[in-house]
Structures are given as structure tokens and as C-alpha cells.
Design a protein around this motif. Sequence first.
Motif, PDB file in Angstrom:
ATOM      1  N   ALA A  81      31.523 -46.388  -4.347  1.00 55.40           N
ATOM      2  CA  ALA A  81      31.616 -47.751  -3.826  1.00 55.40           C
ATOM      3  C   ALA A  81      30.873 -47.870  -2.497  1.00 55.40           C
ATOM      4  CB  ALA A  81      33.086 -48.138  -3.659  1.00 55.40           C
TER       5      ALA A  81
ATOM      6  N   TRP B 166      35.758 -52.739  -7.311  1.00 53.29           N
ATOM      7  CA  TRP B 166      36.052 -51.346  -7.608  1.00 53.29           C
ATOM      8  C   TRP B 166      37.536 -51.058  -7.795  1.00 53.29           C
ATOM      9  CZ3 TRP B 166      33.243 -46.872  -8.576  1.00 53.29           C
ATOM     10  CH2 TRP B 166      31.863 -47.062  -8.641  1.00 53.29           C
TER      11      TRP B 166
ATOM     12  N   LYS C 263      28.213 -46.250  -1.706  1.00 55.64           N
ATOM     13  CA  LYS C 263      26.799 -46.313  -2.062  1.00 55.64           C
ATOM     14  C   LYS C 263      26.419 -47.705  -2.573  1.00 55.64           C
ATOM     15  CE  LYS C 263      26.715 -41.382  -3.167  1.00 55.64           C
ATOM     16  NZ  LYS C 263      26.646 -40.369  -4.253  1.00 55.64           N
ATOM     17  N   GLU C 264      27.349 -48.355  -3.263  1.00 56.38           N
ATOM     18  CA  GLU C 264      27.082 -49.715  -3.740  1.00 56.38           C
ATOM     19  C   GLU C 264      26.964 -50.680  -2.576  1.00 56.38           C
ATOM     20  OE1 GLU C 264      26.298 -52.970  -6.057  1.00 56.38           O
ATOM     21  OE2 GLU C 264      26.218 -50.842  -6.585  1.00 56.38           O
TER      22      GLU C 264
ATOM     23  N   LYS D  24      23.574 -50.190  -1.022  1.00 52.82           N
ATOM     24  CA  LYS D  24      22.510 -50.790  -1.834  1.00 52.82           C
ATOM     25  C   LYS D  24      22.416 -52.290  -1.600  1.00 52.82           C
ATOM     26  CE  LYS D  24      20.971 -51.445  -6.621  1.00 52.82           C
ATOM     27  NZ  LYS D  24      20.833 -52.922  -6.446  1.00 52.82           N
ATOM     28  N   ARG D  25      23.563 -52.968  -1.600  1.00 51.29           N
ATOM     29  CA  ARG D  25      23.558 -54.426  -1.440  1.00 51.29           C
ATOM     30  C   ARG D  25      23.091 -54.838  -0.050  1.00 51.29           C
ATOM     31  NH1 ARG D  25      28.938 -56.617  -4.760  1.00 51.29           N
ATOM     32  NH2 ARG D  25      28.645 -55.231  -6.566  1.00 51.29           N
TER      33      ARG D  25
ATOM     34  N   VAL E 108      32.772 -55.591  -2.812  1.00 55.72           N
ATOM     35  CA  VAL E 108      32.732 -54.295  -3.491  1.00 55.72           C
ATOM     36  C   VAL E 108      34.141 -53.733  -3.641  1.00 55.72           C
ATOM     37  CG1 VAL E 108      31.965 -51.890  -3.292  1.00 55.72           C
ATOM     38  CG2 VAL E 108      30.367 -53.759  -2.817  1.00 55.72           C
TER      39      VAL E 108
END
Length: 330
Positions: free
Chosen positions: A49, A273, A51-52, A55-56, A269
Motif C-alpha cells: 500500500a 486496501w 508503494k501504491e 506511485k499515485r 489507498v
Amino acid sequence: MKKIIAVLLCFGLCFAVLGCKKKDGEASGKKITIQIAGTEAATTPQSMAMKEVAKRLNDSGRFNVVVFTDGAMGDTDDVVRQGMEGVPVVVPSDPGRISANHGVTDYGILMAPYVLSDYKVLDKLSETELYKQWEKDFEAAGLKLITNNWYNGMRSFYTNKVINTPSDLKGLRIRGFGNAIGTGLAKSFGYAQTSIASGEIYNAVKQKSLDGAEIQLSFAASASFHEIFKNLTITNHYMLTSSIVCGANFFNSLSPEDQALFVKTFRDVGTEWQIKVAESELADIEKLAAGGVNVNKPDLAPFQEAVQGLYTSVGFSDGLKDKLFSQLGL
């Protein structure tokens, strides 16, 4: 060597973030450099999560976010202190830890045993009057509470002894939280609390200096607990959540637009998740069972009864649990 590397990284990031802002607080054309630092393995839901989020935020073109896992930046408390000293770092901690370390005692109710049990209430937290006050209290202490809607699983006991009631835990050396709530749980159940780093559990059990651990399923599965423990006793005594925090000074250095994007991304996120973590818990139980671990589901009433005195002994405000439940609509 790890500490030296962490210090060098921190100084580098400090200079980088200073270069991202003009003196008048207006955003410059440069990206805002920041890191997210956790202690869990790269494969756990929390790390994925993180890492997500990176990324965003990076895809927005406004941020340059780097993720560190496996405790690469140091333990949680050390990295939180770095953030409060100005390092641009975001850290997943937990309510019990940051409430004890930063003088916001009532916030620890979110980590108290058998208080919260359904992750679906987490998105409601930020709208309660209690939570809004806790945000202000942490801000005064130099810490920005970004969100606490990251569900990280239920915590239970891993032992070689069969556990059916709290009395079965008496005399055992169990790794758990070293804060007031963690020591209160140990006293309630009668075991000896030890607060070694989670990454040291495996070797401590092999060396017979530790009898068990209370921890979340995702960690147990990733740390190969099936190799060192015979029993998982599903007590679900804590609903572990990640309090996502950073230094207040860093957060306040961002423009209002960047602050809004920052908070929204972490909360979005977190929401997405929650169900993934819940699903992964079922898979983790199957993994441990397939590895030979006996999965025991005892009657929880004796465990719940044993912790009743803890709610007053740790210094929570009178009626805090009822007030929280009322504001959450429970």
C-alpha cells in the motif's frame, strides 16, 4: 552501518525538500522529495500500500516519493523522531505507540484490546470530534496525523504451548507492544512482556529466550512462523491500524493544494486496501495451517473479561470508550 546510511539519507532529503519550496511558501517547479519508511517486509499488504501511495503521488508530477521497507531507515520510533526534526519522511506507526510517545493518551483507545473489531469503522474516524481533537493535540506535539484508516490486521498469540484461556499464558515470555497498553495486556493475561524488535522474534524463539509473540497475521506468515511455533490462538485482541504520520513542520511547508492531495492519497489507498488486508488474513491462516500450525479459536469471553481493568489503569478519560462508540455510531 544502517544508522549511518539512514543519517546520510535524512540529510540528503532535508536539503532536497528545502530546494522544493520558495521562501514565501509558494510551490516551486521542483518536485517535493519525500520518503515513506516502514519496518515490514516488502511483500506485506502495508508495504504494498505504501508503494501504491508513492506511485499515485509521483504520477501527479508534484512529488518524488521513495519507499523503504524492512526497517531500512531504522525502527519506527527513531524514524518518527527524524520526521519531527524536519526530515521529509512519512511513517506508519500505531495508535498505542504514538499516543504513549507523544502525550496524547486518549488516542490509545484505538489500540486498546477488544475495543475496535471491524475495519469498516475506520473511515468514519476522521469525522469524529474525538479524532479532530487528537489531530490538534499531535500537531501541538510536532506530529502531523495524516490518517488512521490503514487496517493492518488482527493480532493474536503464537506459541508452542496450547492456549485456551488467559491463564494458559501465565509465566510465558511473550513479545508484544512495550507501551502502557501492551504492558497492561501482559498484566491482564499474566505473561511476561518483552519488546524485542519484530525481526528478532524468529531467532529468540529458536534460542528459547522467547516463548511466543502477539502480532498480526501478515507478519507471522511473512516471517515463517510455521517453522518456530506449533499454535496460533486467534484471540483477535487488538485491531492493528497504522497511524500514518509525518513531521508537522514538513507538512505545513507544503502548499494547501499539495497538503490536500497528500492526505487524500493516503486516505484513499487506506480505504482501498482494507478489504485486501482482510482477504489476505484468510490466506495467511491457510498458509500457516499448511505449514503445520494448529489454528485454535477459543472462547473469547474469558479474554475479554480479563482486560476490563485495563481501560482505567492506562489513564483514559472517563467514559472515553462510550464516547468513541457514540461518535462512530456503534
